[in-house]
Design an enzyme around this catalytic site. Sequence first.
Site, PDB file in Angstrom:
ATOM      1  N   MET A   1       0.841  -1.355   0.012  1.00 31.90           N
ATOM      2  CA  MET A   1       0.076  -0.002  -0.058  1.00 31.90           C
ATOM      3  C   MET A   1       0.837   1.377  -0.011  1.00 31.90           C
ATOM      4  O   MET A   1       1.429   1.516   1.028  1.00 31.90           O
ATOM      5  CB  MET A   1      -1.040   0.035   1.326  1.00 31.90           C
ATOM      6  CG  MET A   1      -1.566   1.132   1.590  1.00 31.90           C
ATOM      7  SD  MET A   1      -2.755   1.410   3.009  1.00 31.90           S
ATOM      8  CE  MET A   1      -2.289  -0.157   3.897  1.00 31.90           C
ATOM      9  N   PRO A   2       0.970   2.293  -0.957  1.00 28.71           N
ATOM     10  CA  PRO A   2       1.520   3.353  -1.265  1.00 28.71           C
ATOM     11  C   PRO A   2       0.935   4.133   0.016  1.00 28.71           C
ATOM     12  O   PRO A   2      -0.204   4.420  -0.055  1.00 28.71           O
ATOM     13  CB  PRO A   2       1.548   3.707  -2.652  1.00 28.71           C
ATOM     14  CG  PRO A   2       0.870   2.543  -3.473  1.00 28.71           C
ATOM     15  CD  PRO A   2       0.251   1.557  -2.563  1.00 28.71           C
ATOM     16  N   ILE A   3       2.216   4.801   0.460  1.00 27.79           N
ATOM     17  CA  ILE A   3       1.687   5.891   1.308  1.00 27.79           C
ATOM     18  C   ILE A   3       2.529   7.479   1.095  1.00 27.79           C
ATOM     19  O   ILE A   3       3.725   7.142   0.933  1.00 27.79           O
ATOM     20  CB  ILE A   3       1.815   5.771   2.883  1.00 27.79           C
ATOM     21  CG1 ILE A   3       1.128   4.558   3.286  1.00 27.79           C
ATOM     22  CG2 ILE A   3       1.461   6.922   3.731  1.00 27.79           C
ATOM     23  CD1 ILE A   3       1.407   4.011   4.771  1.00 27.79           C
ATOM     24  N   ASN A  38      -5.927   1.439  -2.529  1.00 25.99           N
ATOM     25  CA  ASN A  38      -4.684   1.104  -2.092  1.00 25.99           C
ATOM     26  C   ASN A  38      -3.931   2.271  -1.613  1.00 25.99           C
ATOM     27  O   ASN A  38      -2.900   2.234  -0.954  1.00 25.99           O
ATOM     28  CB  ASN A  38      -4.053  -0.010  -2.508  1.00 25.99           C
ATOM     29  CG  ASN A  38      -4.722  -1.085  -2.506  1.00 25.99           C
ATOM     30  OD1 ASN A  38      -5.688  -1.328  -1.827  1.00 25.99           O
ATOM     31  ND2 ASN A  38      -4.147  -2.352  -3.257  1.00 25.99           N
ATOM     32  N   ARG A  40      -2.582   5.886  -0.059  1.00 26.24           N
ATOM     33  CA  ARG A  40      -2.960   6.721   0.876  1.00 26.24           C
ATOM     34  C   ARG A  40      -2.253   7.927   0.722  1.00 26.24           C
ATOM     35  O   ARG A  40      -0.872   8.040   0.442  1.00 26.24           O
ATOM     36  CB  ARG A  40      -2.472   5.939   2.292  1.00 26.24           C
ATOM     37  CG  ARG A  40      -3.222   4.753   2.527  1.00 26.24           C
ATOM     38  CD  ARG A  40      -4.668   5.042   2.563  1.00 26.24           C
ATOM     39  NE  ARG A  40      -5.224   3.594   3.171  1.00 26.24           N
ATOM     40  CZ  ARG A  40      -5.930   2.848   2.471  1.00 26.24           C
ATOM     41  NH1 ARG A  40      -5.980   2.775   0.998  1.00 26.24           N
ATOM     42  NH2 ARG A  40      -6.179   1.483   2.851  1.00 26.24           N
TER      43      ARG A  40
END
Length: 64
Positions: A1-3, A38, A40
């Site tokens: 999940m990229p943040i 996915n 954020r």
Amino acid sequence: MPIVHIQLLEGRPEEKIKEVIRQVTETVSVVLGSPKENVRVIVSEIPKSHWGIAGIPVSDKQSK
């Protein structure tokens, strides 16, 4: 999940923050092939009194 964490000086209109979130999400999704659900994006607004440039808070520089 990229943040993605974006730090900005306070004071931008809410519409601009929403647009940044939308466009960053879109770009990260396309480039990384990650579903938008996915991705954020965290936007932190920093008070101008807490952001220094050349040893001077931005709040002081703007008042001159």
